[in-house]
Motif scaffolding. Sequence first.
Motif, PDB file in Angstrom:
ATOM      1  N   THR A  12      27.967 100.534  48.139  1.00 54.86           N
ATOM      2  CA  THR A  12      26.932 101.245  47.375  1.00 54.86           C
ATOM      3  C   THR A  12      27.368 101.439  45.931  1.00 54.86           C
ATOM      4  OG1 THR A  12      26.182 102.397  49.368  1.00 54.86           O
ATOM      5  CG2 THR A  12      25.590 103.372  47.257  1.00 54.86           C
ATOM      6  N   ARG A  13      28.644 101.786  45.757  1.00 50.78           N
ATOM      7  CA  ARG A  13      29.152 101.996  44.386  1.00 50.78           C
ATOM      8  C   ARG A  13      29.171 100.688  43.603  1.00 50.78           C
ATOM      9  NH1 ARG A  13      29.198 102.881  40.138  1.00 50.78           N
ATOM     10  NH2 ARG A  13      30.561 104.119  38.787  1.00 50.78           N
ATOM     11  N   VAL A  14      29.516  99.584  44.247  1.00 55.07           N
ATOM     12  CA  VAL A  14      29.534  98.282  43.572  1.00 55.07           C
ATOM     13  C   VAL A  14      28.123  97.898  43.131  1.00 55.07           C
ATOM     14  CG1 VAL A  14      29.855  95.801  43.938  1.00 55.07           C
ATOM     15  CG2 VAL A  14      31.624  97.400  44.658  1.00 55.07           C
ATOM     16  N   ILE A  15      27.139  98.087  44.000  1.00 57.84           N
ATOM     17  CA  ILE A  15      25.754  97.747  43.664  1.00 57.84           C
ATOM     18  C   ILE A  15      25.284  98.588  42.484  1.00 57.84           C
ATOM     19  CG2 ILE A  15      23.373  97.786  44.491  1.00 57.84           C
ATOM     20  CD1 ILE A  15      24.486  97.194  47.303  1.00 57.84           C
ATOM     21  N   ARG A  16      25.582  99.896  42.537  1.00 55.28           N
ATOM     22  CA  ARG A  16      25.165 100.775  41.443  1.00 55.28           C
ATOM     23  C   ARG A  16      25.853 100.395  40.133  1.00 55.28           C
ATOM     24  NH1 ARG A  16      26.535 105.391  43.438  1.00 55.28           N
ATOM     25  NH2 ARG A  16      28.024 106.235  41.924  1.00 55.28           N
ATOM     26  N   PHE A  17      27.117 100.003  40.234  1.00 57.53           N
ATOM     27  CA  PHE A  17      27.864  99.588  39.046  1.00 57.53           C
ATOM     28  C   PHE A  17      27.227  98.353  38.410  1.00 57.53           C
ATOM     29  CE2 PHE A  17      31.159  96.763  37.294  1.00 57.53           C
ATOM     30  CZ  PHE A  17      31.642  97.562  36.267  1.00 57.53           C
ATOM     31  N   LEU A  18      26.853  97.368  39.222  1.00 60.37           N
ATOM     32  CA  LEU A  18      26.218  96.168  38.688  1.00 60.37           C
ATOM     33  C   LEU A  18      24.845  96.485  38.088  1.00 60.37           C
ATOM     34  CD1 LEU A  18      27.162  93.519  41.399  1.00 60.37           C
ATOM     35  CD2 LEU A  18      28.049  93.698  39.064  1.00 60.37           C
ATOM     36  N   ARG A  53      25.619  97.758  34.710  1.00 58.22           N
ATOM     37  CA  ARG A  53      25.979  96.673  33.772  1.00 58.22           C
ATOM     38  C   ARG A  53      24.723  95.935  33.318  1.00 58.22           C
ATOM     39  NH1 ARG A  53      29.221  98.707  31.637  1.00 58.22           N
ATOM     40  NH2 ARG A  53      28.845 100.435  33.057  1.00 58.22           N
ATOM     41  N   ALA A  54      23.782  95.730  34.231  1.00 57.94           N
ATOM     42  CA  ALA A  54      22.559  94.999  33.886  1.00 57.94           C
ATOM     43  C   ALA A  54      21.774  95.718  32.793  1.00 57.94           C
ATOM     44  CB  ALA A  54      21.693  94.811  35.126  1.00 57.94           C
ATOM     45  N   LYS A  55      21.842  97.051  32.782  1.00 59.91           N
ATOM     46  CA  LYS A  55      21.111  97.828  31.776  1.00 59.91           C
ATOM     47  C   LYS A  55      21.908  97.988  30.482  1.00 59.91           C
ATOM     48  CE  LYS A  55      18.450 100.487  35.174  1.00 59.91           C
ATOM     49  NZ  LYS A  55      18.223 101.825  35.786  1.00 59.91           N
ATOM     50  N   LYS A  56      23.208  98.214  30.617  1.00 61.20           N
ATOM     51  CA  LYS A  56      24.023  98.495  29.432  1.00 61.20           C
ATOM     52  C   LYS A  56      24.575  97.236  28.764  1.00 61.20           C
ATOM     53  CE  LYS A  56      25.504 103.006  31.247  1.00 61.20           C
ATOM     54  NZ  LYS A  56      26.653 103.823  31.711  1.00 61.20           N
ATOM     55  N   GLN A  57      24.798  96.188  29.542  1.00 57.80           N
ATOM     56  CA  GLN A  57      25.330  94.939  29.003  1.00 57.80           C
ATOM     57  C   GLN A  57      24.480  93.768  29.510  1.00 57.80           C
ATOM     58  OE1 GLN A  57      29.414  96.283  30.616  1.00 57.80           O
ATOM     59  NE2 GLN A  57      29.977  94.867  28.965  1.00 57.80           N
ATOM     60  N   PRO A  58      23.218  93.707  29.090  1.00 53.72           N
ATOM     61  CA  PRO A  58      22.299  92.706  29.668  1.00 53.72           C
ATOM     62  C   PRO A  58      22.754  91.267  29.457  1.00 53.72           C
ATOM     63  CG  PRO A  58      21.330  93.792  27.749  1.00 53.72           C
ATOM     64  CD  PRO A  58      22.547  94.565  28.101  1.00 53.72           C
ATOM     65  N   GLU A  59      23.317  90.947  28.307  1.00 55.54           N
ATOM     66  CA  GLU A  59      23.735  89.563  28.059  1.00 55.54           C
ATOM     67  C   GLU A  59      24.923  89.186  28.944  1.00 55.54           C
ATOM     68  OE1 GLU A  59      24.433  88.963  23.945  1.00 55.54           O
ATOM     69  OE2 GLU A  59      22.347  89.366  23.356  1.00 55.54           O
ATOM     70  N   GLU A  60      25.893  90.113  29.051  1.00 55.04           N
ATOM     71  CA  GLU A  60      27.050  89.854  29.919  1.00 55.04           C
ATOM     72  C   GLU A  60      26.615  89.761  31.375  1.00 55.04           C
ATOM     73  OE1 GLU A  60      26.862  92.053  27.578  1.00 55.04           O
ATOM     74  OE2 GLU A  60      28.645  91.984  26.290  1.00 55.04           O
ATOM     75  N   TYR A  61      25.664  90.621  31.764  1.00 50.80           N
ATOM     76  CA  TYR A  61      25.194  90.570  33.150  1.00 50.80           C
ATOM     77  C   TYR A  61      24.443  89.264  33.412  1.00 50.80           C
ATOM     78  CZ  TYR A  61      22.848  91.441  37.511  1.00 50.80           C
ATOM     79  OH  TYR A  61      22.403  91.318  38.801  1.00 50.80           O
ATOM     80  N   GLU A  62      23.689  88.797  32.429  1.00 49.16           N
ATOM     81  CA  GLU A  62      22.955  87.535  32.589  1.00 49.16           C
ATOM     82  C   GLU A  62      23.927  86.387  32.865  1.00 49.16           C
ATOM     83  OE1 GLU A  62      19.294  85.369  32.635  1.00 49.16           O
ATOM     84  OE2 GLU A  62      19.620  87.525  32.424  1.00 49.16           O
ATOM     85  N   ALA A  63      25.049  86.387  32.132  1.00 49.27           N
ATOM     86  CA  ALA A  63      26.069  85.348  32.348  1.00 49.27           C
ATOM     87  C   ALA A  63      26.686  85.492  33.741  1.00 49.27           C
ATOM     88  CB  ALA A  63      27.139  85.439  31.272  1.00 49.27           C
TER      89      ALA A  63
END
Length: 695
Positions: free
Chosen positions: A408-414, A417-427
């Motif tokens: 659950t913590r890993v999913i929430r962390f990702l 990241r998707a919201k705060k670092q969208p470009e890094e998450y896209e990669a």
Amino acid sequence: MSMRALGVLGQARNVCRFGVALRYRGASALGLALRNQQGPAAISVFPARRFATDPKVQTSAEGTVDKHEFQAETRQLLDIVARSLYSDHEVFVRELISNASDALEKFRYTALSTGESELSAKDRALEIRITTDKPQMQLIIQDTGIGMTREELISNLGTIARSGSKQFLEKMKHEQQAAEASSNIIGQFGVGFYSAFIVANRVEVYTRAATPNAPGLRWSTDGSGSYEIEEVKDVDFGTKIVLHLKTDCREYSDEDRIKSVIKKYSNFVGSPILLNGKQANEIKPLWLLDPQSITKDQHQDFYRFISNSFDLPRFTLHYNADVPLSIHAILYFPEGKPGLFEMSRDGNTGVALYTRKVLIQSKTEHLLPKWLRFVKGVVDSEDIPLNLSRELLQNSALIRKLSSVITTRVIRFLQERAKKQPEEYEAFYRDYGLFLKEGIVTSNDNAEKEEIAKLLRFDSLKSTEADGTSARRMSLEEYSTIVGPEQKNIYYLAAPNRVLAESSPYYESLKKRNELVLFCYEAYDELVLMQLAKFKNKQLVSVEKEMRDESKDTASLSDLGEGSLARSELDTLIPYLQDELKGQVVKVKTTTRLDSHPCVITVEEMAAARHFIRTQSQQMPEENRFALLQPELEINPKHPIIKKLNSLRVSDPELAQLITKQLFANAMVGAGLAEDPRMLLTNMNNLLTKALEKY
């Protein structure tokens, strides 16, 4: 604490309190029934005052030697513990280092809680010293900790499963410094010392308690008939264990071999470990440090150490929790692309399980679900119940709870990241999105499926900037926000690429209505969305299914649009097509949802049908395949090809027949239901030949 031995039960299958059936050299289980009132049970192996034969007293140059005879049953128990409890011989190093670390922690606590006069040499360096001696085939492990008195030697080394560390924790349970000290005490079961007999045919223990005027003592045994205790001179404070190695275990007198074992199991023990005078454990247990104090370089070095890789971590999750479980974890999300082993579901997860900084399992099954096998890192929990050998996890319910909390913590962390670092998450998503989709397909928890679904990203017409360049892909949450609560469906279209998606016959009608549609380019995307079924109370609907459902009543429409064939013409054309395609389609009908395409094929569940064609249809005759798919052919009565076909069926029946077959084949290819598109070539060549006869 009341403890007593129940002995060896020959051929019995009794399982000890720790959930471990001890098997003796592969034979039937030699069960150990342990009885416990307030803590772990004890198997008395060397009980100094319980033997039928009284201890014998011998005299040596150093003083008296107490010699105790083993009973036959206790020798068998020792043999089981020494030879059968551990699956890997090298873990004896871990066990003895853990005991040494406990001795140092006991000394630290005692030094803080007692007066100066009660301890000797309080300012001595607290460390673990390991010496290898190849010529003598010896391994020496020494600590400068609390040491033992004669009574403690008899009590702690004379009884298997009597843990001195556990007694120490019980004693200080209500004292002030207990919490900090207890978190550093490793031992629980009192059997680790006896792992020495896995590799040694004789063991000597030199010890001197940290109390004033304590004598030096030597405890020795070959593990067979007896053990001896005598006073000796020139013994340092603490404990030194000398292992006289068996011939076939001489590798443990090699410095490099011991260094590799330390690195694997005991690299994060809190006290310095000196191997032949050089410190062997220099990497800090970052998961126990303040996250703000750890530098990027430290994270990179630690990641490379635990993952045995040369890339860098893309994201780092440093997670600490006290409830519902005590958890200290550092998890890394790799920067590099997944390798073949990560892609295979047969691969192990990359997270190691520690307890109090000591490795339990380097690749821990069930700690994270299989779909998160690309995550690397460390989880340290004091709440994990271990069996005697520390190698198998006992309580599956607790492990499931730990897994659930971390997942659950890993999913929430990702999601963060998707919201705060969208470009890094896209990669990251481009490289590891497949694993997230696997999580949706394999999870049995609908709430978890929806949380993972928030991480999915898809292309759409909204993913294109005004200048035509590609923009960031869209999430299901963004889709739901754009269409609003009024729209009850989320539409998606499976196609190999964007060009084919935009030109798909199934997309024409929705595009004309300006409906938002997600494009799925991977073959398994539509299976994932079909498995997900719903997101935030909106149904996930493929455009093919939407088309089939919407056109169910189209056949009864009298107005088919300007330029269409007349209803009377269709009434003769449709039976003709059904007759020509008998055994291949279950129904032919008209549709008003097409503009540039002459016809389409629809089936009830297009995603399942395509998956079937890819995986199983080769084993089935063609007529059975069509009977299972139940395809319907929907024709566009305004299209020039359909209009011309209607006239050719009378003027040139042979050409009309070839065109009908080609239209059906084209529609099957467009739907992704053609088993092998090369099969079209024969009919296509015949059609071209017939069409060119006039020229």
